[in-house]
Design a protein around this motif. Structure first.
Motif, PDB file in Angstrom:
ATOM      1  N   THR A 217      38.259 -25.955  41.596  1.00  0.00           N
ATOM      2  CA  THR A 217      37.630 -24.999  40.683  1.00  0.00           C
ATOM      3  C   THR A 217      37.920 -23.572  41.145  1.00  0.00           C
ATOM      4  OG1 THR A 217      35.843 -26.563  40.216  1.00  0.00           O
ATOM      5  CG2 THR A 217      35.438 -24.256  39.663  1.00  0.00           C
ATOM      6  N   MET A 218      38.360 -22.728  40.230  1.00  0.00           N
ATOM      7  CA  MET A 218      38.601 -21.316  40.537  1.00  0.00           C
ATOM      8  C   MET A 218      37.314 -20.561  40.275  1.00  0.00           C
ATOM      9  SD  MET A 218      40.716 -18.955  41.421  1.00  0.00           S
ATOM     10  CE  MET A 218      42.360 -18.591  40.916  1.00  0.00           C
ATOM     11  N   VAL A 219      36.828 -19.823  41.292  1.00  0.00           N
ATOM     12  CA  VAL A 219      35.566 -19.108  41.181  1.00  0.00           C
ATOM     13  C   VAL A 219      35.731 -17.641  41.555  1.00  0.00           C
ATOM     14  CG1 VAL A 219      34.069 -21.115  41.587  1.00  0.00           C
ATOM     15  CG2 VAL A 219      34.900 -19.799  43.525  1.00  0.00           C
ATOM     16  N   GLU A 220      34.851 -16.838  40.989  1.00  0.00           N
ATOM     17  CA  GLU A 220      34.719 -15.439  41.382  1.00  0.00           C
ATOM     18  C   GLU A 220      33.327 -15.317  41.983  1.00  0.00           C
ATOM     19  OE1 GLU A 220      35.277 -10.971  39.507  1.00  0.00           O
ATOM     20  OE2 GLU A 220      35.019 -12.665  38.163  1.00  0.00           O
ATOM     21  N   LEU A 221      33.254 -14.835  43.219  1.00  0.00           N
ATOM     22  CA  LEU A 221      31.988 -14.778  43.948  1.00  0.00           C
ATOM     23  C   LEU A 221      31.581 -13.341  44.189  1.00  0.00           C
ATOM     24  CD1 LEU A 221      32.833 -17.453  46.687  1.00  0.00           C
ATOM     25  CD2 LEU A 221      31.728 -17.826  44.470  1.00  0.00           C
ATOM     26  N   PHE A 222      30.299 -13.108  44.121  1.00  0.00           N
ATOM     27  CA  PHE A 222      29.730 -11.796  44.403  1.00  0.00           C
ATOM     28  C   PHE A 222      28.743 -11.964  45.556  1.00  0.00           C
ATOM     29  CE2 PHE A 222      30.867 -12.144  39.998  1.00  0.00           C
ATOM     30  CZ  PHE A 222      31.571 -10.977  39.752  1.00  0.00           C
TER      31      PHE A 222
END
Length: 129
Positions: A66-71
């Motif tokens: 899974t490709m994720v963008e994390l903050f």
């Protein structure tokens, strides 16, 4: 801070003190560069251990690939191994997760190779186009 990467293995939920739960997972961040005076492209992969404390239910969506963008905020774990060598690893304390791309599943590629005879009989032989 925000980072993007692919999850390297399915997330794991761990119970900690006071009945709190944390979702642990790791991502791989890919980068590349071309050294000065070279035509060869060098690829770098950085692995980052991540933790998410907001909701343990999020673990069901955090699967390998899974490709994720994390903050959140980045940290560093420094430790000494059994041989006395100092080592470290990057950590990311995640406050928000945005799923960019789910991994491809094998069933998505399952396409019938041959048309069945019953389907072929239903199609007229003289199509107008």
């Amino acid at each position: 801070m925000e980072i993007s990467g692919r999850i390297v293995k399915d997330a794991i939920t761990a119970k900690v003190s006071n009945d709190r739960e944390v979702v642990n997972f790791s991502i791989a961040v890919n980068d590349s560069y071309r050294p000065k005076g070279s035509t060869e492209l060098k690829k770098i992969v950085t692995y980052i251990d991540c933790s998410y404390w907001m909701s343990a239910k999020m673990a069901q969506w955090l699967k390998k690939g899974t490709m994720v963008e994390l903050f959140g905020r980045i940290g560093l774990n420094v430790y000494t191994n059994a041989e006395g060598k100092a080592l470290g690893s990057l950590t990311f304390h995640t406050s928000n997760i945005k799923i960019l791309v789910f991994p491809k599943t094998e069933s998505a590629f399952a396409v019938p190779a041959v048309q069945s005879k019953s389907m072929a009989k239903n199609e007229p032989d003289d199509l107008p186009f």
